[in-house]
Scaffold this motif. Sequence first.
Motif, PDB file in Angstrom:
ATOM      1  N   LEU A 280      24.589  28.427  10.447  1.00  0.00           N
ATOM      2  CA  LEU A 280      25.338  27.284  10.960  1.00  0.00           C
ATOM      3  C   LEU A 280      25.416  26.170   9.920  1.00  0.00           C
ATOM      4  CD1 LEU A 280      23.989  27.067  14.630  1.00  0.00           C
ATOM      5  CD2 LEU A 280      26.280  27.773  13.895  1.00  0.00           C
ATOM      6  N   GLY A 281      24.328  25.963   9.181  1.00  0.00           N
ATOM      7  CA  GLY A 281      24.356  24.981   8.107  1.00  0.00           C
ATOM      8  C   GLY A 281      25.337  25.363   7.021  1.00  0.00           C
ATOM      9  N   LEU A 282      25.362  26.653   6.672  1.00  0.00           N
ATOM     10  CA  LEU A 282      26.317  27.132   5.671  1.00  0.00           C
ATOM     11  C   LEU A 282      27.743  26.952   6.161  1.00  0.00           C
ATOM     12  CD1 LEU A 282      26.826  28.585   2.971  1.00  0.00           C
ATOM     13  CD2 LEU A 282      26.579  30.757   4.189  1.00  0.00           C
ATOM     14  N   LEU A 283      27.981  27.250   7.436  1.00  0.00           N
ATOM     15  CA  LEU A 283      29.311  27.062   8.000  1.00  0.00           C
ATOM     16  C   LEU A 283      29.721  25.589   7.957  1.00  0.00           C
ATOM     17  CD1 LEU A 283      31.768  28.174   9.563  1.00  0.00           C
ATOM     18  CD2 LEU A 283      30.470  27.823  11.672  1.00  0.00           C
ATOM     19  N   ALA A 284      28.781  24.702   8.288  1.00  0.00           N
ATOM     20  CA  ALA A 284      29.086  23.268   8.267  1.00  0.00           C
ATOM     21  C   ALA A 284      29.487  22.804   6.878  1.00  0.00           C
ATOM     22  CB  ALA A 284      27.873  22.477   8.761  1.00  0.00           C
ATOM     23  N   SER A 285      28.898  23.403   5.845  1.00  0.00           N
ATOM     24  CA  SER A 285      29.200  22.962   4.479  1.00  0.00           C
ATOM     25  C   SER A 285      30.652  23.209   4.104  1.00  0.00           C
ATOM     26  CB  SER A 285      28.281  23.689   3.485  1.00  0.00           C
ATOM     27  OG  SER A 285      28.615  25.071   3.392  1.00  0.00           O
ATOM     28  N   PHE A 286      31.299  24.193   4.728  1.00  0.00           N
ATOM     29  CA  PHE A 286      32.689  24.487   4.389  1.00  0.00           C
ATOM     30  C   PHE A 286      33.626  23.353   4.809  1.00  0.00           C
ATOM     31  CE2 PHE A 286      30.963  28.651   3.810  1.00  0.00           C
ATOM     32  CZ  PHE A 286      31.800  29.266   2.895  1.00  0.00           C
ATOM     33  N   PHE A 287      33.221  22.578   5.811  1.00  0.00           N
ATOM     34  CA  PHE A 287      34.054  21.471   6.259  1.00  0.00           C
ATOM     35  C   PHE A 287      34.036  20.301   5.269  1.00  0.00           C
ATOM     36  CE2 PHE A 287      33.147  23.836  10.109  1.00  0.00           C
ATOM     37  CZ  PHE A 287      34.387  23.872  10.726  1.00  0.00           C
ATOM     38  N   HIS A 288      33.138  20.388   4.283  1.00  0.00           N
ATOM     39  CA  HIS A 288      33.065  19.340   3.260  1.00  0.00           C
ATOM     40  C   HIS A 288      33.954  19.666   2.060  1.00  0.00           C
ATOM     41  CE1 HIS A 288      31.246  15.803   1.538  1.00  0.00           C
ATOM     42  NE2 HIS A 288      30.836  16.451   0.478  1.00  0.00           N
ATOM     43  N   LEU A 289      34.549  20.846   2.067  1.00  0.00           N
ATOM     44  CA  LEU A 289      35.355  21.284   0.938  1.00  0.00           C
ATOM     45  C   LEU A 289      36.817  20.923   1.138  1.00  0.00           C
ATOM     46  CD1 LEU A 289      33.840  24.848   0.444  1.00  0.00           C
ATOM     47  CD2 LEU A 289      33.261  22.774  -0.822  1.00  0.00           C
ATOM     48  N   GLY A 290      37.430  20.382   0.098  1.00  0.00           N
ATOM     49  CA  GLY A 290      38.858  20.100   0.168  1.00  0.00           C
ATOM     50  C   GLY A 290      39.686  21.371   0.187  1.00  0.00           C
ATOM     51  N   HIS A 291      39.197  22.409  -0.508  1.00  0.00           N
ATOM     52  CA  HIS A 291      39.875  23.707  -0.564  1.00  0.00           C
ATOM     53  C   HIS A 291      38.827  24.797  -0.305  1.00  0.00           C
ATOM     54  CE1 HIS A 291      43.756  22.239  -2.097  1.00  0.00           C
ATOM     55  NE2 HIS A 291      43.038  21.366  -2.791  1.00  0.00           N
ATOM     56  N   PRO A 292      38.555  25.101   0.981  1.00  0.00           N
ATOM     57  CA  PRO A 292      37.534  26.101   1.295  1.00  0.00           C
ATOM     58  C   PRO A 292      37.782  27.456   0.650  1.00  0.00           C
ATOM     59  CG  PRO A 292      38.182  24.900   3.262  1.00  0.00           C
ATOM     60  CD  PRO A 292      39.138  24.512   2.188  1.00  0.00           C
ATOM     61  N   GLU A 293      39.038  27.796   0.397  1.00  0.00           N
ATOM     62  CA  GLU A 293      39.337  29.092  -0.207  1.00  0.00           C
ATOM     63  C   GLU A 293      38.809  29.194  -1.638  1.00  0.00           C
ATOM     64  OE1 GLU A 293      42.738  26.358  -1.271  1.00  0.00           O
ATOM     65  OE2 GLU A 293      41.496  26.784   0.497  1.00  0.00           O
ATOM     66  N   ARG A 294      38.456  28.047  -2.217  1.00  0.00           N
ATOM     67  CA  ARG A 294      37.907  28.051  -3.580  1.00  0.00           C
ATOM     68  C   ARG A 294      36.391  27.871  -3.583  1.00  0.00           C
ATOM     69  NH1 ARG A 294      42.202  23.645  -6.074  1.00  0.00           N
ATOM     70  NH2 ARG A 294      44.122  24.728  -5.456  1.00  0.00           N
ATOM     71  N   ALA A 295      35.766  28.097  -2.457  1.00  0.00           N
ATOM     72  CA  ALA A 295      34.328  27.850  -2.339  1.00  0.00           C
ATOM     73  C   ALA A 295      33.521  28.668  -3.341  1.00  0.00           C
ATOM     74  CB  ALA A 295      33.865  28.159  -0.915  1.00  0.00           C
ATOM     75  N   TRP A 296      34.016  29.847  -3.678  1.00  0.00           N
ATOM     76  CA  TRP A 296      33.280  30.710  -4.608  1.00  0.00           C
ATOM     77  C   TRP A 296      33.084  30.046  -5.966  1.00  0.00           C
ATOM     78  CZ3 TRP A 296      35.650  32.159  -9.163  1.00  0.00           C
ATOM     79  CH2 TRP A 296      37.034  31.959  -9.232  1.00  0.00           C
ATOM     80  N   ARG A 297      33.950  29.091  -6.300  1.00  0.00           N
ATOM     81  CA  ARG A 297      33.837  28.431  -7.598  1.00  0.00           C
ATOM     82  C   ARG A 297      32.644  27.475  -7.655  1.00  0.00           C
ATOM     83  NH1 ARG A 297      40.108  26.835  -9.194  1.00  0.00           N
ATOM     84  NH2 ARG A 297      40.950  28.961  -9.137  1.00  0.00           N
ATOM     85  N   ALA A 298      32.062  27.185  -6.487  1.00  0.00           N
ATOM     86  CA  ALA A 298      30.938  26.237  -6.453  1.00  0.00           C
ATOM     87  C   ALA A 298      29.731  26.744  -7.232  1.00  0.00           C
ATOM     88  CB  ALA A 298      30.538  25.963  -5.010  1.00  0.00           C
ATOM     89  N   VAL A 299      29.640  28.057  -7.433  1.00  0.00           N
ATOM     90  CA  VAL A 299      28.476  28.610  -8.140  1.00  0.00           C
ATOM     91  C   VAL A 299      28.695  28.686  -9.647  1.00  0.00           C
ATOM     92  CG1 VAL A 299      27.890  29.969  -6.108  1.00  0.00           C
ATOM     93  CG2 VAL A 299      29.247  31.011  -7.925  1.00  0.00           C
ATOM     94  N   ALA A 300      29.870  28.312 -10.117  1.00  0.00           N
ATOM     95  CA  ALA A 300      30.217  28.518 -11.526  1.00  0.00           C
ATOM     96  C   ALA A 300      29.358  27.683 -12.472  1.00  0.00           C
ATOM     97  CB  ALA A 300      31.699  28.216 -11.748  1.00  0.00           C
TER      98      ALA A 300
END
Length: 323
Positions: free
Chosen positions: A57-77
């Motif tokens: 649920l915490g991980l799911l909540a973090s997606f609402f903080h992203l302007g472009h959730p489809e690019r979330a994978w780039r957060a680990v770069a």
Amino acid sequence: MRPAFSVVFLTTLCGAAQGLLLALVVVQCLAASGSVPAPAAAFYIAGAAAAVVLGALGLLASFFHLGHPERAWRAVAMWRTSWLSRECLALPAFLALAFLYGCGHLLGWPAGAVLVLGLLAVLAAAVLFVCTSMIYACLRFLQEWASPLTMVNFVLLGCASGCTLATLAAACFAPGLTGLMAVWACVLTAAGLVSRLASLVRNARLHPKSTLQSATGIRSDKIRQVSRGFTASAFNTREFFHGKTPGTVQTVKYGFLLGAFVVPFVLLASSLPQAYAAAGPMSGLIVLLAVAFLIQYAGLVAERWFFFTEARHPQNLYYQRAA
């Protein structure tokens, strides 16, 4: 700063999940050494399942903080230099290990192998605590966050809420451990209160390092600001200032001190006589502990909201003041 509720829920939910998993593994270590009676497997299974659900649920909540959730994978770069990227790696690792830990108890895997999985999950939880807290503690220009107390508070508050939830799990599935778990939860809650009060006292004594003179390079004592730079709302005025009155902020502060620490401590302490006397699950005790956890979690949400609002961004010397 302006609190983002997605981050508030991310940090509080994951903190409780980490604290819960830590409590489970400590109990298993004590049981393996013969220090406490071995609880039923259901205690570990339910606890691990709750930890995974809370973390997810915490991980799911973090997606609402992203302007472009489809690019979330780039957060680990940027994992080599960014604490945020490291957090994005540590959280899934923690969830995976917690899930395997629960599966190990559910499927009856060898106790040694399950304990190793639990210890790896504890290591992942510790790394996640460090990564999450350092996202804020490394920001030197925000004096309220740039302190070792930031990490201490994240760890203690997560462990306190997680241990309160572990006490509830013990009341349901391992009544003989309920008293011990309640004592741990009381100690951690009290320790969290002391550390949070210490940070409040420290932050109240801080003074801005920047002034209108240092920002403009004009050394005159008679500088007067007549405009905040914008005639309408802009990113700077929205994201770096909470917009609440001092009275609201003070109310939230006293509210979280009561909700996150004082009330749960009283409820946990009041449960001790019944917890030590219980020979089996008791509905009254379970309800009391459930209420203690819910109140504590609500208090921690308020605490994390206050954590963001009390951080004074230097840019607000200009953008939030007008004559």
